[in-house]
Design a protein around this motif. Structure first.
Motif, PDB file in Angstrom:
ATOM      1  N   HIS A 179       0.818  -1.224   0.000  1.00 15.38           N
ATOM      2  CA  HIS A 179       0.000   0.000   0.000  1.00 15.38           C
ATOM      3  C   HIS A 179       0.844   1.262   0.000  1.00 15.38           C
ATOM      4  CE1 HIS A 179      -3.275  -2.671   0.513  1.00 15.38           C
ATOM      5  NE2 HIS A 179      -2.856  -3.089   1.679  1.00 15.38           N
ATOM      6  N   PHE A 180       1.907   1.229  -0.773  1.00 15.82           N
ATOM      7  CA  PHE A 180       2.793   2.387  -0.840  1.00 15.82           C
ATOM      8  C   PHE A 180       2.059   3.611  -1.401  1.00 15.82           C
ATOM      9  CE2 PHE A 180       6.028   4.749  -3.379  1.00 15.82           C
ATOM     10  CZ  PHE A 180       6.684   5.289  -2.300  1.00 15.82           C
ATOM     11  N   LYS A 181       1.078   3.329  -2.230  1.00 12.59           N
ATOM     12  CA  LYS A 181       0.303   4.418  -2.827  1.00 12.59           C
ATOM     13  C   LYS A 181      -0.307   5.314  -1.747  1.00 12.59           C
ATOM     14  CE  LYS A 181      -3.326   5.137  -6.216  1.00 12.59           C
ATOM     15  NZ  LYS A 181      -4.006   6.071  -5.312  1.00 12.59           N
ATOM     16  N   GLY A 192       7.222  10.054  -0.246  1.00 11.49           N
ATOM     17  CA  GLY A 192       7.262   8.714  -0.824  1.00 11.49           C
ATOM     18  C   GLY A 192       8.668   8.389  -1.308  1.00 11.49           C
ATOM     19  N   ASP A 193       9.278   9.341  -2.005  1.00  9.65           N
ATOM     20  CA  ASP A 193      10.651   9.146  -2.484  1.00  9.65           C
ATOM     21  C   ASP A 193      11.611   8.907  -1.321  1.00  9.65           C
ATOM     22  OD1 ASP A 193       9.859   9.479  -5.033  1.00  9.65           O
ATOM     23  OD2 ASP A 193      10.878  11.389  -5.384  1.00  9.65           O
ATOM     24  N   GLN A 194      11.443   9.709  -0.282  1.00 11.42           N
ATOM     25  CA  GLN A 194      12.306   9.584   0.894  1.00 11.42           C
ATOM     26  C   GLN A 194      12.163   8.180   1.493  1.00 11.42           C
ATOM     27  OE1 GLN A 194      14.444  12.026   1.755  1.00 11.42           O
ATOM     28  NE2 GLN A 194      15.256  10.440   3.104  1.00 11.42           N
ATOM     29  N   ALA A 288       2.351 -13.680  -1.974  1.00  9.79           N
ATOM     30  CA  ALA A 288       2.575 -13.062  -0.656  1.00  9.79           C
ATOM     31  C   ALA A 288       1.596 -11.905  -0.437  1.00  9.79           C
ATOM     32  CB  ALA A 288       4.016 -12.574  -0.539  1.00  9.79           C
ATOM     33  N   LYS A 289       1.337 -11.148  -1.506  1.00  8.40           N
ATOM     34  CA  LYS A 289       0.362 -10.051  -1.394  1.00  8.40           C
ATOM     35  C   LYS A 289      -1.026 -10.633  -1.102  1.00  8.40           C
ATOM     36  CE  LYS A 289       2.810  -6.342  -2.760  1.00  8.40           C
ATOM     37  NZ  LYS A 289       2.933  -5.061  -2.081  1.00  8.40           N
ATOM     38  N   ALA A 290      -1.344 -11.702  -1.829  1.00  4.39           N
ATOM     39  CA  ALA A 290      -2.665 -12.297  -1.659  1.00  4.39           C
ATOM     40  C   ALA A 290      -2.833 -12.893  -0.266  1.00  4.39           C
ATOM     41  CB  ALA A 290      -2.900 -13.362  -2.725  1.00  4.39           C
ATOM     42  N   GLY A 292      -2.116 -11.613   2.365  1.00  7.72           N
ATOM     43  CA  GLY A 292      -2.353 -10.583   3.372  1.00  7.72           C
ATOM     44  C   GLY A 292      -1.196  -9.613   3.544  1.00  7.72           C
ATOM     45  N   ARG A 293      -0.167  -9.726   2.727  1.00  3.61           N
ATOM     46  CA  ARG A 293       0.983  -8.801   2.747  1.00  3.61           C
ATOM     47  C   ARG A 293       1.828  -8.955   4.013  1.00  3.61           C
ATOM     48  NH1 ARG A 293      -2.879  -6.640  -0.465  1.00  3.61           N
ATOM     49  NH2 ARG A 293      -2.214  -5.526  -2.307  1.00  3.61           N
ATOM     50  N   SER A 294       2.956  -8.219   4.032  1.00  8.83           N
ATOM     51  CA  SER A 294       3.907  -8.311   5.144  1.00  8.83           C
ATOM     52  C   SER A 294       4.321  -9.758   5.434  1.00  8.83           C
ATOM     53  CB  SER A 294       3.341  -7.668   6.409  1.00  8.83           C
ATOM     54  OG  SER A 294       4.403  -7.443   7.321  1.00  8.83           O
TER      55      SER A 294
HETATM   56  N1  LIG Z   1       7.066   8.565  -4.406  1.00 12.46           N
HETATM   57  C1  LIG Z   1       7.178   7.767  -5.481  1.00 12.46           C
HETATM   58  N2  LIG Z   1       6.143   6.962  -5.829  1.00 12.46           N
HETATM   59  C2  LIG Z   1       6.267   6.158  -6.896  1.00 12.46           C
HETATM   60  C3  LIG Z   1       7.448   6.129  -7.665  1.00 12.46           C
HETATM   61  N3  LIG Z   1       7.273   5.232  -8.670  1.00 12.46           N
HETATM   62  C4  LIG Z   1       6.032   4.720  -8.526  1.00 12.46           C
HETATM   63  N4  LIG Z   1       5.420   5.262  -7.455  1.00 12.46           N
HETATM   64  C5  LIG Z   1       4.082   4.956  -6.938  1.00 12.46           C
HETATM   65  O1  LIG Z   1       4.199   3.744  -6.225  1.00 12.46           O
HETATM   66  C6  LIG Z   1       2.940   3.073  -6.188  1.00 12.46           C
HETATM   67  C7  LIG Z   1       3.224   1.591  -6.401  1.00 12.46           C
HETATM   68  O2  LIG Z   1       2.051   0.919  -6.533  1.00 12.46           O
HETATM   69  P1  LIG Z   1       1.817  -0.591  -6.216  1.00 12.46           P
HETATM   70  O3  LIG Z   1       2.975  -1.298  -5.652  1.00 12.46           O
HETATM   71  O4  LIG Z   1       1.210  -1.151  -7.453  1.00 12.46           O
HETATM   72  O5  LIG Z   1       0.655  -0.449  -5.151  1.00 12.46           O
HETATM   73  P2  LIG Z   1       0.722  -0.310  -3.596  1.00 12.46           P
HETATM   74  O6  LIG Z   1      -0.109   0.862  -3.191  1.00 12.46           O
HETATM   75  O7  LIG Z   1       2.099  -0.365  -3.052  1.00 12.46           O
HETATM   76  O8  LIG Z   1      -0.087  -1.610  -3.183  1.00 12.46           O
HETATM   77  P3  LIG Z   1       0.455  -3.114  -3.116  1.00 12.46           P
HETATM   78  O9  LIG Z   1       1.838  -3.155  -3.665  1.00 12.46           O
HETATM   79  O10 LIG Z   1      -0.507  -3.915  -3.911  1.00 12.46           O
HETATM   80  O11 LIG Z   1       0.423  -3.466  -1.660  1.00 12.46           O
HETATM   81  C8  LIG Z   1       2.084   3.738  -7.251  1.00 12.46           C
HETATM   82  O12 LIG Z   1       1.085   4.500  -6.600  1.00 12.46           O
HETATM   83  C9  LIG Z   1       3.043   4.680  -7.984  1.00 12.46           C
HETATM   84  O13 LIG Z   1       2.420   5.893  -8.358  1.00 12.46           O
HETATM   85  C10 LIG Z   1       8.517   7.004  -7.284  1.00 12.46           C
HETATM   86  O14 LIG Z   1       9.577   7.047  -7.886  1.00 12.46           O
HETATM   87  N5  LIG Z   1       8.328   7.790  -6.196  1.00 12.46           N
END
Ligand SMILES: Nc1nc2c(ncn2[C@@H]2O[C@H](COP(=O)(O)OP(=O)(O)OP(=O)(O)O)[C@@H](O)[C@H]2O)c(=O)[nH]1
Ligand SMILES: [Mg+2]
Length: 575
Positions: A179-181, A192-194, A288-290, A292-294
């Protein structure tokens, strides 16, 4: 004047050239050249091991090496050293070949002048620098300084090669933040970059220096572990990474939590190509995602079929809209005080060509992942509104309709316009439309969420908070949102008669909600015994099997007719 010191190594078997070169270089007013002279390739190589030079002047006709072999010898030992070749007048072609093989420039003996020689040296140094930064960009990720996909592929191939000699295994890990988004959405892209940089640092702490960590893009990393004797070795490292990642990160002075999922594929000499190995690690990550993650998962052959099935499913899902395979079913909602039907909730089903009628838990997650939820969501809204208007026109005056909105749909820019357009197109009265959103929406972008909900509310649509009690909501802040009702999740409702604590919680939710002016709907009512309890607590409405399962539009219509003819069977108690 800039007195930069430039160390030049001159490899030249013709001793008489030394004073000549020396003199030409001493004419520079910009930099100070320090010249070291050797007359054999071997001596140059010995010196290059011990000393750093800024640039080399290389003669290609030496007693102990001829032609490009001298160049290659130097490059192997000192790959970062800029080289200017000195060629004979009659052998310029060799010098050109040398430049093609990686020398930065050449100069023809006898045609040299001081400015020409100095310019050649300066140019070689500059050119090498830009070559190196291009090479860096081609092989490294500038954000984290980790190898990129290109270099990763090279290293993986080499690691696979090495197993031939070593007999060890290679473990390939694919890692992706969970859920990095949400981090980007809530804290911004820079944060996010940091976080990606910090995550890269943590990964480095979890593996040996000789293992390759690469960033493939986005929040996806990979690790090549070499010299693996047992699967367990890779498992231990993976567990360590999962644990390390779940420790908090300090971002914008806040503790931020994130987790990581890992897929692992093991390579034994010759058993898979690198493409297969990568595919397997990726499938394991998906698993692994399916799960439940982590967590981490090793690739297993059965994942192959699961993922192939999934891919087929995605393909079919993409076609389902145009093939008209989606259908809505409608589940009755009842006003408990008068015991009458007041509305229906529209629920999506997929009439799959081979698998039959599918419930949403089988395909909604895929719709979300593929983004198809947006067009399908629009279809649902449109169909439900159209149906509702038709029923009202057919003389079933009480029917209103509830439609679920997923978080993804909600975050889509056009949502308010889409709803407005749908109401216009279908001639639906906004008052009869209930939009249900889930608690997860309330977790991020609070201001934006409130503003969108207000806009929807201004259209005259009724907004309902779905699945209340499963998330993190607290009743305390519900007053900030324009909700008209909330639906208590079925997990609470289920235990209402069995567990006095659940009953107390529901009772408290209902009275607090009423104080906030919200109506309360109980979901998942299945037993008759639950009804008196809910009535006692003054719960306004309910839905569940006891009142009716989700029905096709035709069956629903028959049911309406029965009810409105006053000969209802199961839930309308005559007032
Ligand atoms: N800050 C930042 N975000 C990025 C970069 N490249 C991609 N992203 C974002 O990283 C997210 C990666 O998405 P996913 O891995 O598919 O989704 P997630 O929200 O992590 O969810 P899951 O991986 O399914 O747990 C997307 O929202 C991209 O917009 C980057 O260089 N910097
Ligand atoms: Mg991710």
């Amino acid at each position: 004047m800039n007195n930069e010191l430039i160390k030049v190594l001159l490899l030249e078997d013709n001793q008489v050239d030394l004073p000549l070169v020396h003199e030409m270089l001493s004419e520079s007013r910009r930099e100070k050249f320090v010249l070291r002279y050797v007359d054999r390739l071997q001596h140059a190589l010995d010196l290059l091991i011990k000393e750093q030079f800024d640039v080399m002047l290389l003669d290609l006709q030496l007693p102990d090496a001829y032609g490009l072999s001298a160049l290659i010898g130097v490059q192997t030992l000192a790959p970062n050293l800029p080289i200017v070749v000195r060629s004979e007048v009659n052998d310029e072609q060799l010098a050109i070949d040398a430049v093609h093989s990686g020398a930065q420039d050449y100069i023809v003996r006898g045609e040299e002048s001081s400015p020409l020689l100095i310019k050649a040296l300066r140019y070689a140094i500059e050119r090498k620098r830009s070559e190196q930064s291009l090479a860096y960009l081609a092989h490294y990720d500038p954000l984290t300084d980790l190898p990129n996909r290109e270099l990763f592929r090279e290293r993986l191939n080499r690691a696979q090669e090495r197993t031939k000699r070593s007999g060890y295994m290679v473990a390939l890990m694919f890692l992706d933040l969970d859920h990095f988004k949400d981090i980007n959405d809530t804290l911004g892209h820079d944060a996010g970059d940091q976080l990606l940089k910090f995550a890269a640092q943590r990964l480095k702490h979890c593996v040996r220096t000789e293992d390759t960590i690469a960033r493939l893009g986005g929040d996806e990393f990979t690790i090549i572990l070499e010299q693996i004797e047992h699967k367990k070795d890779a498992a231990n490292i993976a567990q360590k990474i999962v644990d390390e990642m779940s420790q908090s990160f300090l971002l914008n002075d806040k503790d931020v939590f994130v987790t990581m999922s890992i897929g692992i594929a093991i390579y034994k000499e010759g058993d898979q190509t690198s493409e297969e190995l990568i595919k397997h690690a990726d499938m394991a990550l998906y698993a692994a995602k399916a799960k439940g993650r982590s967590n981490y998962q090793f690739f297993e052959a059965k994942m192959n079929t699961l993922i192939t099935q999934r891919m087929a499913m995605v393909k079919n899902l993409k076609l389902a809209l145009e093939r008209n395979e989606f259908v809505l079913h409608y589940q009755p909602q009842v006003d408990l005080s008068i015991n009458q039907l007041v509305g229906v909730e529209a629920l999506l089903r997929w009439q799959h060509p081979e698998m039959g009628l599918l419930q949403p838990n089988n395909f909604i997650p895929l719709l979300e992942e593929t983004g198809l939820i947006i067009p399908v969501g629009e279809w649902v809204l449109h169909t439900a509104c159209q149906q509702c208007r038709l029923w009202r026109e057919a003389g079933f005056p009480r029917v209103r309709i509830s439609v679920n909105l997923s978080a993804k749909q909600f975050r889509q820019l056009q949502l308010v316009n889409t709803v407005k357009k749908t109401l216009d197109e279908t001639g639906m009265d906004p008052e009869h439309l209930h939009l249900e959103v889930t608690e997860s929406l309330l977790l991020s972008n609070v201001a934006e969420t409130i503003s969108i909900l207000n806009e929807l509310n201004d259209l005259g649509v009724h907004i309902s908070l779905d699945d209340f009690g499963t998330g993190y909501s607290s009743l305390n802040y519900l007053h900030r949102y324009p909700f008209a009702s909330l639906k208590i999740d079925q997990s609470f409702v289920k235990s209402i008669t069995r567990n006095s604590k659940s009953a107390a919680i529901i009772s408290a939710i209902i009275s607090l909600a009423h104080n906030l002016g919200l109506k309360v709907v109980a979901e998942g009512v299945e037993y008759h015994e639950q009804l008196p309890a809910l009535l006692n607590m003054k719960c306004d409405e309910a839905q569940g099997y006891i009142f009716g399962v989700p029905l096709s539009s035709a069956t629903c219509e028959t049911m309406f007719k029965n009810i409105f003819n006053q000969n209802s069977k199961f839930y309308v108690r005559k007032p």
